[in-house]
Design a protein around this motif. Sequence first.
Motif, short mmCIF file in Angstrom:
data_model
loop_
_atom_site.label_atom_id
_atom_site.label_comp_id
_atom_site.label_asym_id
_atom_site.label_seq_id
_atom_site.Cartn_x
_atom_site.Cartn_y
_atom_site.Cartn_z
N ALA A 52 23.69 11.57 29.11
CA ALA A 52 24.49 12.75 29.46
C ALA A 52 24.16 13.81 28.43
CB ALA A 52 25.99 12.41 29.44
N ASP A 53 24.70 15.01 28.60
CA ASP A 53 24.47 16.05 27.61
C ASP A 53 24.94 15.56 26.25
OD1 ASP A 53 23.41 17.76 29.48
OD2 ASP A 53 25.26 18.92 29.75
N GLY A 54 24.03 15.52 25.30
CA GLY A 54 24.36 15.12 23.95
C GLY A 54 24.58 13.63 23.75
N MET A 55 24.31 12.81 24.79
CA MET A 55 24.49 11.35 24.66
C MET A 55 23.17 10.66 24.99
SD MET A 55 26.92 8.61 26.64
CE MET A 55 28.45 9.38 26.20
N PHE A 56 22.70 9.88 24.04
CA PHE A 56 21.43 9.18 24.20
C PHE A 56 21.61 7.70 23.91
CE2 PHE A 56 20.50 13.52 23.16
CZ PHE A 56 19.46 13.84 24.03
N TYR A 57 20.65 6.92 24.42
CA TYR A 57 20.63 5.48 24.18
C TYR A 57 19.21 5.09 23.83
CZ TYR A 57 20.40 0.50 25.37
OH TYR A 57 20.17 -0.84 25.34
N THR A 58 19.04 4.45 22.68
CA THR A 58 17.74 3.94 22.25
C THR A 58 17.83 2.42 22.20
OG1 THR A 58 17.36 5.92 20.92
CG2 THR A 58 15.96 4.02 20.46
N PRO A 59 17.27 1.75 23.20
CA PRO A 59 17.29 0.29 23.17
C PRO A 59 16.44 -0.23 22.02
CG PRO A 59 16.15 1.10 25.13
CD PRO A 59 16.62 2.28 24.39
N ASP A 60 16.75 -1.42 21.56
CA ASP A 60 16.01 -1.98 20.43
C ASP A 60 14.54 -2.19 20.74
OD1 ASP A 60 18.23 -2.08 18.67
OD2 ASP A 60 18.92 -3.91 19.66
N PHE A 61 14.23 -2.69 21.95
CA PHE A 61 12.83 -2.96 22.30
C PHE A 61 12.54 -2.52 23.72
CE2 PHE A 61 13.74 -6.04 18.99
CZ PHE A 61 12.60 -5.97 18.19
N ALA A 62 11.40 -1.85 23.88
CA ALA A 62 10.82 -1.61 25.20
C ALA A 62 9.83 -2.74 25.40
CB ALA A 62 10.12 -0.26 25.25
N VAL A 63 9.90 -3.41 26.57
CA VAL A 63 9.06 -4.57 26.83
C VAL A 63 8.44 -4.41 28.22
CG1 VAL A 63 9.04 -7.08 27.14
CG2 VAL A 63 10.56 -6.05 25.43
N LEU A 64 7.11 -4.54 28.29
CA LEU A 64 6.45 -4.55 29.58
C LEU A 64 6.25 -6.01 29.98
CD1 LEU A 64 5.23 -2.87 31.85
CD2 LEU A 64 3.04 -2.96 30.63
N ALA A 65 6.98 -6.42 31.01
CA ALA A 65 6.94 -7.81 31.45
C ALA A 65 5.58 -8.13 32.08
CB ALA A 65 8.07 -8.06 32.46
N ALA A 66 5.28 -9.40 32.22
CA ALA A 66 4.02 -9.83 32.81
C ALA A 66 3.86 -9.32 34.24
CB ALA A 66 3.92 -11.36 32.78
#
Length: 117
Positions: A52-66
């Motif tokens: 949302a405006d001014g609200m972000f989420y940074t997950p710990d890991f980005a993972v590309l699955a098989a």
Amino acid sequence: MAAQGKAMLALGRLKVGQMNKTEAAYAERLRQLEAAGEIQWHKFEGIKLRLADGMFYTPDFAVLAADGVMELHEVKGFWMDDARVKIKMAAALYPMRFIAVRVKPKRDGGGWAVEEF
């Protein structure tokens, strides 16, 4: 000194790009999965999502699955309410797999407990 009967919690988190011990242990697990061909790629704090405006989420890991699906993994020792709300919001807004993992106690067999959103 902590007030009687109340646990002390650290405020904030480590510097951006710096893993805590639980995240480092999970990164090792991801390296093993990548070496075994079970995932294609992973990166710590590799994606930042606008919720949302001014609200972000940074997950710990980005993972590309098989299978080529992008997964976003959140590593938790325990959940704070705002973190659970953010991952649920992100899962509703973005067409990716959202997965939370936490260390299972050795008395429960060890490994990682997995929750999908």
